[in-house]
Each structure stands twice: as C-alpha cells, then as structure tokens.
Enzyme design. Structure first.
Site, PDB file in Angstrom:
ATOM      1  N   SER A   1      -2.533  -8.073   3.196  1.00  0.00           N
ATOM      2  CA  SER A   1      -3.033  -7.935   4.571  1.00  0.00           C
ATOM      3  C   SER A   1      -3.384  -9.308   5.121  1.00  0.00           C
ATOM      4  CB  SER A   1      -4.269  -7.031   4.603  1.00  0.00           C
ATOM      5  OG  SER A   1      -3.972  -5.786   4.005  1.00  0.00           O
TER       6      SER A   1
ATOM      7  N   GLY B   1      -2.838  -1.797  -7.291  1.00  0.00           N
ATOM      8  CA  GLY B   1      -1.692  -2.701  -7.323  1.00  0.00           C
ATOM      9  C   GLY B   1      -1.864  -3.798  -8.365  1.00  0.00           C
TER      10      GLY B   1
ATOM     11  N   ASP C   1      -3.489  -7.357  -7.446  1.00  0.00           N
ATOM     12  CA  ASP C   1      -4.871  -7.742  -7.765  1.00  0.00           C
ATOM     13  C   ASP C   1      -5.069  -7.516  -9.262  1.00  0.00           C
ATOM     14  OD1 ASP C   1      -6.303  -8.178  -4.968  1.00  0.00           O
ATOM     15  OD2 ASP C   1      -4.877  -6.542  -4.781  1.00  0.00           O
TER      16      ASP C   1
ATOM     17  N   HIS D   1       0.834  -1.203   0.000  1.00  0.00           N
ATOM     18  CA  HIS D   1       0.000   0.000   0.000  1.00  0.00           C
ATOM     19  C   HIS D   1       0.871   1.255   0.000  1.00  0.00           C
ATOM     20  CE1 HIS D   1      -2.741  -2.890   2.304  1.00  0.00           C
ATOM     21  NE2 HIS D   1      -3.484  -2.555   1.265  1.00  0.00           N
TER      22      HIS D   1
END
Ligand code: AMP
Length: 285
Positions: free
Chosen positions: A186, A147, A150, A37
């Site tokens: 995450s 990103g 994905d 991130h």
C-alpha cells in the site's frame, strides 16, 4: 456481502456461518487493497467456507513519527474489491471499538519482536500482536491468512498463536510482485516514478543474493556482504538492514542446511519499504 463496523453484527454473522457447519477464514488488512491482499482473499475463499476480511488502520502499530495520518484510506473502493471477489463479510471497526477507553492489555511475543523490524520500529510488533489477538477474538477464525511480504510478522503471529494456544491455523501466502519485481505494498502509492525506479534495486539485489547462494557461487556470509554493499551504494536509498538469516528463527544462519531468508528494509525518500526472499540451502535448489 455484509460490511459492518459493529462487533455484534460481525459476531452474529460468524455464529450463523459456524452453525451451518462452515469453516471460517480471516484476512486481516489495513485496507488500500492491492493484488497482494486479493491473493490472500482468493486463498481464503479456496480453503475456507466463510471469509471475513478485516480493514483497520491500527494506530498502535505506528510509531509517533510514522505515517498513520497519511496512510491511504479508501473504504468504498476496498468494499467493491471484496464484493467482486465473493468475500462474505468485511469488518471495518473504528478505533474505539478495537481500543475501549482505558484499554490496558497488550500482547507481546518476546525476543522475535525486538530484532530487525522491531529494532527499527520499537513497539510495532506489540501493536500488531495486540490488534491481531483482538481481531482473532472478534472473528474466531479456523484459518487466518497472512503474506510472506511481512516475513517477520507472520513468524511472530505463528509463535503467538502457538504460545497462546489459539485454535487457529496460520497460513502464509507468497509475495505478489509487479512484473518488474517490486513487491506490492500500500505504501508504494507514496513513491514518485524516480523513487519507484530506485526501490526496484531492493528486489533485484535480493534475487541476486538468492541466485548466488543457491548456485554455490557465494557463501551466505559473502552474499550478505555483497547485498549490503550493493544496496548501500544506491543513490536515494537509505538502508535500515540487509541480512540473510535462518528462515525459522531469524537467527544468523549457522548450518549449511538451514532454510534461509534474505530480508531488506530501506527508505526511499520518505517511504519505508521492506522485502524478502526465501533462499534454499546451497546445493539443494
Ligand atoms: P497490510 O494491509 O499491509 O497490513 O497487509 C495485510 C496483509 O496482506 C498482510 O498479511 C501482508 O503480509 C499481506 N500483504 C501485503 N502485501 C503483500 C504482497 N505484496 N503479497 C502478498 N501479501 C501481501
């Protein structure tokens, strides 16, 4: 840095920035921020003048048996990370703000949303495109940063922005990995040490497939077959799919000149992981 859950406060801040001639960048996230991130935020800070990070664990993109309830939430820590980087605004709305009572509107990109991830997570991309449309209307960014991690998501969001004539440039930033190759996520926080070792097979197998295709050692079909074989035989890893596709359409690769992408989704314990690598057409790397 402004941190707000209020749509009105967000809009006032963005209006002021725009009136000052600033270009607005937006980085949508679900929080539990990690170095992946942060790299999107750095790109946004480099390429735009006023950066809004959104933090919203979006219920509509989780299936009924998925991890919405246990998804990591750490707003204070996330705000510190954003502040440290020089982000201008963090918008962290609650569910009622994003989904007013009796909300009845959805946004869906047909076709692309029902294959691969969409097949294994029915309704997932409809949740993503609906919430990102709402966030885009709230923030009205000039550029939005996503990103490569994905991969299918960024393709779908590009298509959505184009089809709905959204005046927003979509930027896709490279996947950030741990030094051993594991793509940051995450959800890695769910993994035990053993599971993490098992998960490493995913990136390793993808890197090997890339190498085999780019060097001409294996055809695309052979490399895909080997990718499936290798990952199906890893104890403790349950493969959802492992494919090598055209990187623009996600159709099966037909032309030897296609830019390719290897995509994997697998479950390790109760954690579902995805990863991908871009692969140059044979003989061009
Ligand atoms: P998430 O919070 O998981 O919804 O992700 C928010 C954004 O960060 C999405 O655009 C993701 O593709 C991106 N992202 C997540 N993990 C990584 C990573 N390892 N490297 C780069 N971008 C990432």
């Amino acid at each position: 840095m402004l941190a707000t859950a209020s749509l009105d406060e967000l809009r006032a801040a963005v209006r002021e920035a725009r009136a000052a001639g600033k270009r607005i960048g937006c980085v949508p996230t679900m929080g539990a921020l990690h170095a992946g991130h942060l790299s999107l935020m750095r790109s946004a800070l480099n390429e735009t003048d006023y950066v809004v990070v959104t933090i919203f664990v979006n219920p509509t993109q989780f299936g009924p048996n998925e991890d919405f309830d246990r998804y990591p939430r750490q707003l204070d820590k996330d705000l510190e990370l954003c502040r440290g980087l020089g982000v201008h605004c963090v918008f962290h709305p609650d569910v009622q703000t994003m989904y007013p009572p009796d909300d009845a509107t959805i946004v869906e990109v047909q076709g692309l949303s029902t294959i691969l991830e969409g097949e294994h997570r029915p309704g997932h991309f409809r949740g993503v495109t609906t919430v990102v449309t709402k966030l885009f209307h709230a923030v009205q960014p000039d550029v939005a940063f996503f990103g490569q991690k994905d991969f299918q998501q960024q393709l779908i969001l590009r298509r959505m922005a184009r089809d709905l004539l959204m005046p927003i440039r979509i930027r896709t930033c490279p996947t950030v990995r741990d030094p051993d190759g594991l793509a940051l996520s995450s959800r890695n926080a769910y993994l035990t040490a053993d599971e993490r070792r098992t998960a490493l097979n995913i990136s390793r197998a993808l890197f090997r497939a890339r190498e085999a295709i780019e060097s001409g050692e294996l055809s695309v079909a052979e490399a895909e077959k080997r990718l499936v074989q290798v990952l199906s035989s890893v104890p403790g890893l349950k493969l959802d799919y492992a494919v090598i596709r055209n990187a623009e359409t996600l159709d099966p690769a037909e032309n030897t000149g296609d830019q390719l992408v290897g995509l994997v989704a697998a479950r390790v314990g109760t954690t579902r992981l995805i990863d991908n690598v871009l692969i140059s057409p044979p003989g061009t790397a």
